[in-house]
Design an enzyme around this catalytic site. Structure first.
Site, PDB file in Angstrom:
ATOM      1  N   HIS A  42      -1.402   0.763  -9.885  1.00  0.00           N
ATOM      2  CA  HIS A  42      -2.064  -0.155  -8.933  1.00  0.00           C
ATOM      3  C   HIS A  42      -2.724  -1.339  -9.657  1.00  0.00           C
ATOM      4  CE1 HIS A  42      -3.957  -0.259  -4.653  1.00  0.00           C
ATOM      5  NE2 HIS A  42      -3.745  -1.476  -5.111  1.00  0.00           N
ATOM      6  N   GLU A  86      -3.140   8.138  -3.561  1.00  0.00           N
ATOM      7  CA  GLU A  86      -3.697   7.753  -4.867  1.00  0.00           C
ATOM      8  C   GLU A  86      -4.937   8.577  -5.172  1.00  0.00           C
ATOM      9  OE1 GLU A  86      -4.153   3.476  -5.236  1.00  0.00           O
ATOM     10  OE2 GLU A  86      -2.115   3.156  -4.505  1.00  0.00           O
ATOM     11  N   ARG A 111       0.865  -1.176   0.000  1.00  0.00           N
ATOM     12  CA  ARG A 111       0.000   0.000   0.000  1.00  0.00           C
ATOM     13  C   ARG A 111       0.902   1.226   0.000  1.00  0.00           C
ATOM     14  NH1 ARG A 111      -3.620  -2.557  -1.591  1.00  0.00           N
ATOM     15  NH2 ARG A 111      -5.637  -3.001  -0.644  1.00  0.00           N
TER      16      ARG A 111
HETATM   17  N1  LIG Z   1      -0.872  -3.741  -5.278  1.00  0.00           N
HETATM   18  C1  LIG Z   1      -1.936  -4.493  -5.199  1.00  0.00           C
HETATM   19  O1  LIG Z   1      -2.795  -4.463  -6.065  1.00  0.00           O
HETATM   20  C2  LIG Z   1      -2.078  -5.446  -4.055  1.00  0.00           C
HETATM   21  C3  LIG Z   1      -2.613  -6.712  -4.302  1.00  0.00           C
HETATM   22  C4  LIG Z   1      -2.735  -7.588  -3.245  1.00  0.00           C
HETATM   23  C5  LIG Z   1      -2.368  -7.217  -1.961  1.00  0.00           C
HETATM   24  N2  LIG Z   1      -1.847  -5.980  -1.752  1.00  0.00           N
HETATM   25  C6  LIG Z   1      -1.412  -5.590  -0.400  1.00  0.00           C
HETATM   26  O2  LIG Z   1      -0.528  -6.583   0.083  1.00  0.00           O
HETATM   27  C7  LIG Z   1      -0.779  -6.802   1.453  1.00  0.00           C
HETATM   28  C8  LIG Z   1      -0.315  -8.184   1.849  1.00  0.00           C
HETATM   29  O3  LIG Z   1      -1.213  -9.161   1.365  1.00  0.00           O
HETATM   30  P1  LIG Z   1      -1.132 -10.681   1.857  1.00  0.00           P
HETATM   31  O4  LIG Z   1      -2.325 -11.362   1.283  1.00  0.00           O
HETATM   32  O5  LIG Z   1       0.225 -11.252   1.598  1.00  0.00           O
HETATM   33  O6  LIG Z   1      -1.333 -10.483   3.430  1.00  0.00           O
HETATM   34  P2  LIG Z   1      -0.880 -11.460   4.606  1.00  0.00           P
HETATM   35  O7  LIG Z   1      -1.726 -11.069   5.768  1.00  0.00           O
HETATM   36  O8  LIG Z   1      -0.893 -12.885   4.150  1.00  0.00           O
HETATM   37  O9  LIG Z   1       0.648 -11.047   4.856  1.00  0.00           O
HETATM   38  C9  LIG Z   1       1.044  -9.859   5.450  1.00  0.00           C
HETATM   39  C10 LIG Z   1       2.244 -10.156   6.329  1.00  0.00           C
HETATM   40  O10 LIG Z   1       2.759  -8.929   6.829  1.00  0.00           O
HETATM   41  C11 LIG Z   1       3.169  -9.159   8.177  1.00  0.00           C
HETATM   42  N3  LIG Z   1       3.263  -7.893   8.909  1.00  0.00           N
HETATM   43  C12 LIG Z   1       2.282  -7.134   9.443  1.00  0.00           C
HETATM   44  N4  LIG Z   1       2.804  -6.051  10.063  1.00  0.00           N
HETATM   45  C13 LIG Z   1       4.146  -6.132   9.892  1.00  0.00           C
HETATM   46  C14 LIG Z   1       5.232  -5.311  10.298  1.00  0.00           C
HETATM   47  N5  LIG Z   1       5.029  -4.187  11.010  1.00  0.00           N
HETATM   48  N6  LIG Z   1       6.476  -5.694   9.961  1.00  0.00           N
HETATM   49  C15 LIG Z   1       6.700  -6.826   9.264  1.00  0.00           C
HETATM   50  N7  LIG Z   1       5.705  -7.643   8.854  1.00  0.00           N
HETATM   51  C16 LIG Z   1       4.449  -7.304   9.171  1.00  0.00           C
HETATM   52  C17 LIG Z   1       2.099 -10.098   8.727  1.00  0.00           C
HETATM   53  O11 LIG Z   1       2.562 -10.778   9.890  1.00  0.00           O
HETATM   54  C18 LIG Z   1       1.899 -11.031   7.546  1.00  0.00           C
HETATM   55  O12 LIG Z   1       2.751 -12.151   7.582  1.00  0.00           O
HETATM   56  C19 LIG Z   1      -2.281  -6.559   1.594  1.00  0.00           C
HETATM   57  O13 LIG Z   1      -2.625  -6.162   2.906  1.00  0.00           O
HETATM   58  C20 LIG Z   1      -2.558  -5.486   0.583  1.00  0.00           C
HETATM   59  O14 LIG Z   1      -2.571  -4.214   1.191  1.00  0.00           O
HETATM   60  C21 LIG Z   1      -1.700  -5.086  -2.782  1.00  0.00           C
END
Ligand SMILES: NC(=O)c1ccc[n+]([C@@H]2O[C@H](COP(=O)([O-])OP(=O)(O)OC[C@H]3O[C@@H](n4cnc5c(N)ncnc54)[C@H](O)[C@@H]3O)[C@@H](O)[C@H]2O)c1
Length: 326
Positions: A286, A268, A239
């Protein structure tokens, strides 16, 4: 018996519409522009369900405007657009779309990684300009990807997908997460846990996969760029606000890092003006999950989540099911 009413802020895709049309009296927002906030608040007022995108905020104000609302289903895995505690207080189920976009998003993080390291976008612009004089030894020299160190911050579903893809490039993988992964996962992905400072100091590519939370806002800021290698690249498909864009522009200007490839932005659809002019930055709109297959699956998942509640089932991807005792 009359059907429950749902507001859907995009026409979605036929497969998702089929689910919604079966279970609900549906109102779709079909205009090309995103639904204006005032219009959203007005239209949601008499609805039992809302299917929205990450561009719509489901916050206290919206919940207060929609007294009958029982479910908010966002068509995204990130749910920083939903105030989940506020939903819980008002007994509204909040849902998201985990799992179906992992591989597609990991593919795109790699697309950006390869493109910035090998200067693909600069090369494309050069070819189109008609100014390319032909092959030469020192043109558009990038950085190697294979054999380098990949630093993954956020080792969840998508972060691990990125690690899996790195195996073929013979990379060393460092990861940082709030919680250390199981030993089997570390072994399978040849990934080593590192604290954030070490990861930043040792990685040639730093790729971000954390959710947007108060603790992750500006996780990558001035101090992080001070620690990174001058030859390192930053990739952000998480994000926008996870990266301090002004600090990134300054770091690039001062050659603290070699480049950045971004899919998401702090404000954004705006991009920090200092980033727009730079050749050492790739800017994607995005689109990390934007394939026909994946966006269809996400929409179907959101529709299924919304419909489940009215069939007397626990929505499969509810974020506050336990808190609501579902
Ligand atoms: N660009 C895009 O279109 C797009 C697409 C999909 C997801 N995303 C973003 O990617 C993120 C991750 O998705 P996911 O499905 O892998 O989520 P997920 O919940 O499987 O993984 C997120 C990981 O981040 C870790 N985390 C949380 N806070 C942290 C910190 N302070 N330091 C280190 N690690 C930390 C969590 O423990 C977890 O393992 C989503 O929340 C979303 O915002 C963006």
């Amino acid at each position: 018996m009359s059907k429950p009413k749902v507001l859907v802020t995009r026409p979605l895709f036929p497969a998702a519409r089929a689910i919604l049309d079966k279970h609900f009296e549906v109102e779709y927002w079909t205009q090309a522009d995103r639904i204006p906030r005032g219009e959203l608040l007005r239209r949601v007022a008499d609805k039992d369900a809302l299917v929205c995108l990450l561009t719509e905020k489901a916050d206290e104000e919206l919940l207060a405007a929609a007294p009958k609302l029982r479910v908010v289903a966002t068509v995204s895995v990130g749910y920083d657009n939903i105030d989940v505690p506020a939903c819980t207080r008002r007994k509204v189920v909040a849902t998201h779309t985990p799992g179906v976009l992992d591989e597609t998003t990991a593919d795109f993080a790699w697309t950006l990684l390869m493109a910035i390291a090998r200067r693909l976008v600069e090369g494309d612009a050069w070819m189109r300009s008609g100014a390319w004089p032909g092959w030469d030894l020192d043109q558009l020299l990038g950085g190697d990807v294979w054999g380098k160190t990949l630093g993954i911050i956020g080792f969840g579903r998508i972060g691990r997908g990125v690690a899996r893809r790195a195996q073929g490039f013979q990379m060393r993988i460092l990861y940082n997460d709030q919680a250390r992964a199981a030993l089997e996962a570390e072994k399978e992905l040849h990934a080593e846990f590192a604290d954030r400072d070490r990861l930043l100091r040792e990685s040639d590519f730093v790729t971000l996969h954390v959710p947007l939370l108060p603790e992750t806002r500006h996780l990558i800021s001035k101090d992080a760029f001070e620690k990174m290698k001058r030859t390192a690249y930053l990739i952000n498909t998480s994000r926008g606000p996870v990266v301090d864009e002004a600090a990134l522009a300054e770091a690039l200007d001062q050659k603290k890092i070699a480049g950045a490839a971004l899919d998401v932005y702090e404000h954004e659809p705006k991009v920090h003006p200092a980033l727009v002019a730079r050749k050492d930055v790739i800017l994607a709109p995005h689109i990390a999950s934007a394939t026909v297959e994946t966006r269809t699956k996400m929409a179907v998942m959101a529709a299924t989540n919304a419909a489940a509640l009215f069939e007397g089932r626990r929505p499969p991807n509810a974020l506050n099911a336990d808190a609501l005792g579902l």
